[in-house]
Design an enzyme around this catalytic site. Structure first.
Site, short mmCIF file in Angstrom:
data_model
loop_
_atom_site.label_atom_id
_atom_site.label_comp_id
_atom_site.label_asym_id
_atom_site.label_seq_id
_atom_site.Cartn_x
_atom_site.Cartn_y
_atom_site.Cartn_z
CB CYS A 2 13.35 5.78 10.89
SG CYS A 2 13.93 4.42 10.87
NE ARG A 27 10.26 10.97 9.18
CZ ARG A 27 10.74 11.19 7.77
NH1 ARG A 27 9.72 12.97 7.55
NH2 ARG A 27 11.61 11.43 7.46
CD1 TRP A 72 8.88 0.64 7.60
CD2 TRP A 72 11.17 0.95 7.05
NE1 TRP A 72 8.72 -0.13 6.42
CE2 TRP A 72 9.79 -0.17 5.63
CE3 TRP A 72 11.82 1.52 5.77
CZ2 TRP A 72 9.64 -0.41 4.82
CZ3 TRP A 72 11.80 0.69 4.84
CH2 TRP A 72 11.19 -0.08 3.92
CG ASN A 96 15.69 9.51 8.07
OD1 ASN A 96 15.30 8.14 7.83
ND2 ASN A 96 14.61 10.65 8.07
N GLY A 97 17.92 7.00 7.74
CA GLY A 97 18.82 7.31 6.72
C GLY A 97 18.92 5.90 5.75
CD GLU A 460 -5.50 2.94 -4.48
OE1 GLU A 460 -3.42 3.12 -4.64
OE2 GLU A 460 -4.79 3.78 -3.27
CE LYS A 464 -4.47 2.05 -0.42
NZ LYS A 464 -4.04 3.29 -0.77
CD GLU A 467 -1.24 0.29 1.87
OE1 GLU A 467 -1.93 0.66 1.05
OE2 GLU A 467 -0.29 1.33 2.22
CG HIS A 483 -4.17 -12.01 -22.80
ND1 HIS A 483 -4.18 -13.15 -24.50
CD2 HIS A 483 -5.27 -11.41 -23.94
CE1 HIS A 483 -4.79 -12.44 -25.76
NE2 HIS A 483 -5.41 -11.49 -25.12
CE LYS A 584 -0.32 8.83 5.05
NZ LYS A 584 -0.99 8.35 4.15
#
Ligand code: F6R
Length: 589
Positions: A2, A27, A72, A96-97, A460, A464, A467, A483, A584
């Site tokens: 947040c 955030r 968030w 925030n936290g 990556e 991407k 996401e 395998h 982010k």
């Protein structure tokens, strides 16, 4: 996580808080809200959804102070009710936290008659402040945080009191000093262009902020002075230009990110070399995309500096009792420099005697403060939640570090980076990933496969795509397919092979055969001469990249998989800049 912001002064507080929230939206963006001192009233507005939703409700206010929050969700679903601020009596709070002992606190408060209206951990703070308030909100804040376990940056206002009260512990909070006005915020970019000087609060600090000044107290409520330094955040041109999304714009900025990062590296080289004196082991750590950059960094240190290197996911590293000696260097990679898992991993490493090197795109962050040396990534502000140019910037910074530790001078290797930037530019200009993106958009699963450095980029590429398009899949070492993973392959899956190393090309081509002979759809991204001819005819999509040394190829394949993910998300009508459920900067563990 947040983002929180506070403003008090002669300006329009509602507008200042709104603008700050817009800058903090990276955030978290599942809900937003503000509490405003509007004459004698305390006006509280909170809405599920993006910050813009607040505007119609706060536009007409003439507030002189306000606090705001962009969320968030950690505890409680995104909803109007769970959005901050939380208000009890005349006191409103943004947080925030994570309050780890909120369940116990809530039970005690409920037993005392408190009525909770949200599912959040943060609401306990508002109840505690209300309980302890006896005319002095600073005192109530101290009594409240004494009860809290976990991480917090808190701002509180009370109807009729022209002050903002703040407290923080393990969540960042900065003060911005203006002329007849003052600010507080989760980070510096939120205050870009707003004030010249800022102070970073220490863990355990409190602040009492008025239009005329700021008093900071330490955990014992003794007034302290925290250094005021220049506000480095600049109002960059953060427009979209001619791009429909920031993600596309930022992919196009990859070449600049590489050249700027290497230019910035020149200033950090001596300090880095000093930090590496006597080092015989390297551990690289980070989360998500930053961890994937670390995987490439490990190989660069091994290839060029010949120093044994390992990688650890930062959130795992902390709980492994890592064996670290004084000759171990721990390189913590983080775009934001605020990722709680990475910052704590770096703190732990430092505590155990390692030399800590931060590789970060942030000039002033928690990670920078923990590190012995900072290697800057100069990607510029990255707005899209999905990392693109910061990833290639991180990889460039790690390659520059490996060269420096190997004894090459900056001048000797400057040309290499110019070459990378030029080749990335060519890929950006020429790549056509649309038809492969259509195939991916219709598939049940997309697997990215490669060996050695290609495997790191495969991870990556997979991250991407998942996401921003929400198409499931994985990144795998191409040799591991047989395998187990091969069992997943059928006509509804797509396997994207990255092949950039001639030594491994034949073996990767075998893996392609294994996929297509089981009815799977296959695509190949390659720059190795002769590979297309070796592939089975039914490989529908071949993306050719410019030839280069294998150790440089990750820059080019990165741009290719980023573009593929972007195109797929757009076809599926997803917002690539703000994927669901994400933020982010992940400042909670
Ligand atoms: C993915 C992405 C995340 C971040 C991760 C670490 O596109 O951006 O996986 O890489 O959350 O963030 P930083 O680099 O800020 O530590």
């Amino acid at each position: 996580m947040c983002g929180i912001i506070g403003y008090i002064g002669g300006g329009n507080a509602a507008r200042e808080v709104y603008q700050g929230l817009k800058r903090l939206e990276y955030r978290g963006y599942d809900s937003a809200g503000g509490a405003f001192l509007n004459g004698d009233e305390l006006v509280v507005v909170k809405k599920q959804g993006r910050v813009e939703k607040l505007l119609p409700f706060i536009d007409g206010l003439r507030a002189t102070a306000g606090i705001g929050h962009t969320r968030w969700a950690t505890h409680g679903a995104p909803s109007d009710g769970n959005a901050h601020p939380h208000t009890v009596g005349d006191i409103s709070v943004v947080h925030n936290g994570i309050i780890e002992n909120y369940a116990e606190l809530k039970s005690e408060l409920v037993a005392d008659g408190a009525v909770f209206v949200s599912d959040t951990d943060s609401e306990v703070i508002a109840h505690l402040l209300n309980k302890f308030y006896d005319g002095d909100l600073a005192y109530a804040m101290k009594k409240t945080v004494d009860m809290l376990e976990g991480s917090y940056a808190i701002l509180a206002v009370r109807r009729g009191v022209q002050r903002i009260y703040a407290a923080c512990n393990k969540s960042p909070l900065i003060i911005g000093y203006g002329d007849g006005e003052n600010f507080c915020a989760s980070d510096e970019p939120a205050l870009a262009g707003k004030c010249d000087g800022i102070s970073v609060l220490d863990d355990g600090d409190f602040a009492e902020i008025s239009a005329e000044g700021v008093i900071i107290y330490d955990g014992d409520m003794q007034a302290v002075i925290r250094e005021i330094s220049p506000n480095l955040a600049v109002c960059e041109n953060l427009g979209l230009g001619d791009c429909p999304h920031y993600m596309l714009k930022e992919i196009r900025e990859v070449p600049l990110s590489v050249t700027q990062t290497v230019k910035a590296f020149a200033g950090a080289e001596q300090k880095l070399k000093a930090a590496f004196a006597g080092v015989d082991r390297i551990i690289l750590t980070g989360c998500g995309t930053a961890y994937h950059a670390a995987l490439l960094g490990k190989r660069y240190f091994e290839i060029f500096a010949k120093i044994p290197a390992e990688t650890e996911i930062a959130s795992e590293f902390r709980y492994k009792n890592p064996v670290i000696g004084k000759n171990t260097a721990v390189i913590a990679v983080s775009q934001s420099g605020e990722t709680a898992d990475t910052v704590e991993a770096a703190r732990l490493a430092r505590g155990l005697g390692a030399r800590v090197i931060a590789v970060t795109n942030s000039r002033r962050s928690q990670l920078n403060r923990v590190a012995d040396a900072v290697v800057p990534v100069a990607a510029g502000v990255e707005i899209c939640v999905a990392a693109t140019k910061s990833y290639t910037g991180q990889v460039a910074a790690l390659l520059a570090c490996a060269f420096a530790v190997a004894g090459y001078s900056y001048a000797e290797k400057a040309g290499v980076f110019g070459n990378i930037a030029e080749l990335c530019g060519k890929v950006i200009e020429n790549i056509d990933a649309s038809s492969l993106a259509h195939l991916c958009s219709r598939s049940r699963g997309v697997y990215f496969l490669g060996r050695d450095l290609d495997y790191a980029v495969a991870l990556e590429g997979s991250l991407k795509l998942k996401e921003i398009s929400y198409v499931p899949g994985e990144g795998y070492p191409a040799g591991e397919l047989k395998h187990g993973t091969l069992a997943l392959i059928d006509e509804n899956t797509v396997s994207v092979f990255l092949i950039t190393d001639e030594r491994l090309a034949g073996k990767c081509a075998n893996a392609v055969e294994q996929v297509v002979s089981r009815g799977g759809r296959a695509a190949v991204i390659t720059n190795v001469n002769g590979v297309p001819e070796k592939l089975p005819e039914c490989v529908e999509h071949i993306i050719l990249l410019p030839e280069c040394e294998p150790y440089l190829a990750p820059f080019l394949t990165a741009v290719a998989v980023q573009t593929l993910a972007y195109r797929t998300a757009v076809i599926l009508n997803r917002d690539p800049d703000k994927p669901r459920n994400l933020a982010k900067s992940v400042t909670v563990e």
